[in-house]
Design a protein around this motif. Structure first.
Motif, short mmCIF file in Angstrom:
data_model
loop_
_atom_site.label_atom_id
_atom_site.label_comp_id
_atom_site.label_asym_id
_atom_site.label_seq_id
_atom_site.Cartn_x
_atom_site.Cartn_y
_atom_site.Cartn_z
N THR A 37 0.75 -1.20 -0.15
CA THR A 37 -0.01 -0.03 0.14
C THR A 37 0.90 1.39 0.00
O THR A 37 1.94 1.00 0.60
N MET A 38 0.38 2.33 -0.47
CA MET A 38 0.99 3.51 -0.67
C MET A 38 0.74 4.42 0.46
O MET A 38 1.30 5.64 0.70
N GLY A 39 -0.09 4.12 1.63
CA GLY A 39 -0.68 4.86 2.79
C GLY A 39 -1.37 5.91 2.41
O GLY A 39 -1.85 6.20 1.42
N TRP A 40 -0.91 6.88 3.22
CA TRP A 40 -1.79 8.15 3.02
C TRP A 40 -1.13 9.28 2.47
O TRP A 40 0.27 9.31 2.36
N PRO A 41 -1.83 10.30 1.84
CA PRO A 41 -1.25 11.53 1.03
C PRO A 41 -0.15 12.07 2.02
O PRO A 41 -0.55 12.17 3.09
N LEU A 42 0.98 12.68 1.71
CA LEU A 42 1.99 13.11 2.21
C LEU A 42 2.70 12.35 3.40
O LEU A 42 3.98 12.26 3.43
N LEU A 43 1.92 11.48 4.28
CA LEU A 43 2.57 10.71 5.16
C LEU A 43 2.97 9.30 4.74
O LEU A 43 3.81 8.85 5.26
N GLY A 44 2.28 8.67 3.59
CA GLY A 44 2.74 7.53 3.26
C GLY A 44 2.31 6.36 4.43
O GLY A 44 1.39 6.38 5.03
N GLU A 45 3.30 5.59 4.53
CA GLU A 45 3.37 4.69 5.54
C GLU A 45 4.25 4.98 6.78
O GLU A 45 4.81 4.14 7.50
N MET A 46 4.89 6.22 6.76
CA MET A 46 5.76 6.68 7.65
C MET A 46 5.29 6.52 9.27
O MET A 46 6.22 6.14 10.08
N LEU A 47 4.02 6.68 9.68
CA LEU A 47 3.72 6.30 11.11
C LEU A 47 3.92 5.00 11.55
O LEU A 47 4.44 4.84 12.49
N ASP A 48 3.62 4.29 10.46
CA ASP A 48 3.80 2.75 10.94
C ASP A 48 5.14 2.46 10.79
O ASP A 48 5.63 1.60 11.78
N PHE A 49 5.88 3.12 10.02
CA PHE A 49 7.53 2.76 9.94
C PHE A 49 8.02 3.23 11.24
O PHE A 49 8.86 2.37 11.99
N LEU A 50 7.70 4.42 11.69
CA LEU A 50 8.13 5.19 13.12
C LEU A 50 7.84 4.24 14.33
O LEU A 50 8.65 4.15 15.26
N ARG A 51 6.61 3.52 13.93
CA ARG A 51 6.03 2.94 15.14
C ARG A 51 7.10 1.67 15.54
O ARG A 51 7.20 1.43 16.70
N TYR A 52 7.20 1.05 14.26
CA TYR A 52 8.23 -0.30 14.75
C TYR A 52 9.82 -0.12 14.78
O TYR A 52 10.43 -0.60 15.51
N PHE A 53 10.26 1.19 13.96
CA PHE A 53 11.54 1.27 13.99
C PHE A 53 11.98 2.10 15.39
O PHE A 53 13.19 2.10 15.58
N LYS A 54 11.09 3.21 15.88
CA LYS A 54 11.80 3.93 16.74
C LYS A 54 10.94 3.81 17.85
O LYS A 54 11.41 3.69 19.03
N PHE A 55 9.57 3.75 17.99
CA PHE A 55 8.89 3.70 19.35
C PHE A 55 8.75 2.17 20.04
O PHE A 55 9.22 2.23 21.44
N THR A 56 8.83 1.08 19.27
CA THR A 56 8.65 -0.15 19.88
C THR A 56 9.87 -0.91 19.64
O THR A 56 10.33 -1.81 20.14
N ASN A 57 10.99 -0.36 18.91
CA ASN A 57 12.24 -0.89 18.56
C ASN A 57 12.06 -2.57 18.11
O ASN A 57 12.64 -3.19 18.57
N LYS A 58 11.16 -2.76 17.12
CA LYS A 58 10.71 -3.88 16.76
C LYS A 58 10.80 -3.95 15.34
O LYS A 58 9.81 -4.00 14.61
N PRO A 59 11.95 -3.57 14.46
CA PRO A 59 11.78 -3.37 13.16
C PRO A 59 11.50 -4.63 12.30
O PRO A 59 10.71 -4.34 11.21
N ASP A 60 11.74 -5.73 12.86
CA ASP A 60 11.48 -6.96 12.13
C ASP A 60 9.79 -7.09 11.92
O ASP A 60 9.39 -7.61 10.74
N GLU A 61 9.12 -6.38 13.03
CA GLU A 61 7.73 -6.58 12.78
C GLU A 61 7.12 -5.68 11.58
O GLU A 61 5.88 -6.07 11.05
N PHE A 62 7.98 -4.78 10.99
CA PHE A 62 7.46 -3.91 9.95
C PHE A 62 7.34 -4.93 8.86
O PHE A 62 6.39 -4.55 8.07
N ILE A 63 8.19 -5.50 8.59
CA ILE A 63 8.31 -6.61 7.44
C ILE A 63 7.24 -7.87 7.57
O ILE A 63 6.46 -8.31 6.87
N SER A 64 7.29 -8.26 9.01
CA SER A 64 6.47 -9.41 9.32
C SER A 64 4.78 -8.97 8.87
O SER A 64 4.23 -9.83 8.58
N LYS A 65 4.51 -7.93 9.44
CA LYS A 65 3.29 -7.42 8.97
C LYS A 65 2.81 -7.28 7.85
O LYS A 65 1.64 -7.88 7.14
N ARG A 66 3.82 -6.97 6.80
CA ARG A 66 3.40 -6.98 5.33
C ARG A 66 3.53 -8.46 4.88
O ARG A 66 2.66 -8.84 4.07
#
Length: 244
Positions: free
Chosen positions: A48-77
Motif C-alpha cells: 500500500t502507498m499509505g496516506w497522502p503526504l504521510l505514506g506509511e511513515m507512521l507505521d514505519f516510525l512505530r516499529y523502528f523508533k517507538f517499539t524498537n521492533k523493526p522486523d515486525e514492520f516486514i512481518s506485518k506485510r
C-alpha cells in the motif's frame, strides 16, 4: 424533534462519507505513485502507498523508533500480502520498493552498482553531495568503491589504522581509570569517533572533536528524517550545518 432528526441524519451521513473519503484518499495515493514504481509498465508489487503526504511513515516510525521492533514492520506485510519478498510502500516522502529476500536484495544491489538501473534515492544529495559514494550508482559507484577499498583495506592501510587505533584505545583506557565510573556505550562511541577522525582527517583537538561529533550527530539525524526543509525539522538543521 426536528433538531434531533437533523442531527441523526448528519451523523449517519458522516458515518458513510468519512470512510468513503478515507478510501478515496488512499486510492488517489496509490494511483499517483503506483505506475512510477514500474515505469508505467507491468504490475507493481503487493503493498500500500499509505496516506497522502504521510505514506506509511507512521507505521514505519512505530516499529523502528517507538517499539524498537523493526522486523515486525516486514512481518506485518508478509502476513497481509504473502511472503513475496518484495513490497511497495511510500516512505520518507517518496514511493519505494521494499525487498526482504536474499534473491531480490542481490538483484537490486547488483543493478545499483553494476549498471545503475536501480537507484536507492537515499540519502539526500543536499546533505552528502551528489558525488558521494552513497549518492552515485552504476560505474561511478564502482570507481569510488574501488578507490575506497584500496585506501582502507590494503595491507599498508590496515597496519596504519591498527597503529592509530592502538594509541586511541590506550589513551581512552587511561582516561577511564581517572573517571572511575563510566557509561560504556557512550565512552565506546566517543572513542570510535575519535579514532575515525584521526584516521580520516588526522586531528585530536578536544575542542574540534566535540564540534565534529555534534555536526556528525546532526547529520545522522537529518539522514534519518523526512526531507522536509523547513525550520524546526531535523533535516533543516542538518542542511544548515552542511552549508555552514
Amino acid at each position: 424533534m426536528p433538531e434531533l432528526e437533523m442531527g441523526l441524519a448528519i451523523a449517519a451521513a458522516a458515518a458513510l462519507l468519512i470512510p468513503f473519503a478515507l478510501w478515496l484518499l488512499r486510492w488517489a495515493q496509490k494511483r499517483r505513485f503506483a505506475k512510477d514504481l514500474v515505469g508505467g509498465e507491468g504490475s507493481v508489487p503487493p503493498g500500500t502507498m499509505g496516506w497522502p503526504l504521510l505514506g506509511e511513515m507512521l507505521d514505519f516510525l512505530r516499529y523502528f523508533k517507538f517499539t524498537n521492533k523493526p522486523d515486525e514492520f516486514i512481518s506485518k506485510r508478509r502476513a497481509r500480502y504473502g511472503d513475496t519478498g518484495i513490497y511497495r510502500s511510500h516512505l520518507f516522502g517518496s514511493p519505494v520498493i521494499i525487498t526482504c529476500s536474499p534473491e531480490f536484495n542481490k538483484q537490486v544491489l547488483g543493478s545499483m552498482t553494476e549498471d545503475g538501473r536501480v537507484s536507492s534515492g537515499w540519502p539526500s544529495n543536499e546533505l552528502l553531495g551528489s558525488s558521494s559514494i552513497a549518492a552515485v550508482d552504476g560505474v561511478p559507484h564502482k570507481r569510488l568503491r574501488k578507490h575506497l577499498m584500496e585506501a582502507f583495506t590494503s595491507p599498508k592501510a590496515l597496519i596504519a589504522q591498527l597503529n592509530i587505533a592502538e594509541l586511541t584505545i590506550v589513551s581512552a583506557l587511561e582516561q577511564w581509570v581517572f573517571k572511575k565510573r563510566i557509561v560504556a556505550y557512550n565512552e565506546t562511541k566517543a572513542m570510535t569517533f575519535r579514532n575515525m577522525c584521526e584516521v580520516l582527517v588526522s586531528f585530536q583537538s578536544e575542542e574540534l572533536l566535540g564540534k565534529m561529533e555534534s555536526l556528525y550527530r546532526g547529520l545522522m539525524a537529518g539522514l534519518r528524517s523526512l526531507t522536509i526543509n523547513i525550520p524546526g525539522t531535523a533535516f533543516y538543521r542538518a542542511v544548515k550545518e552542511a552549508i555552514d
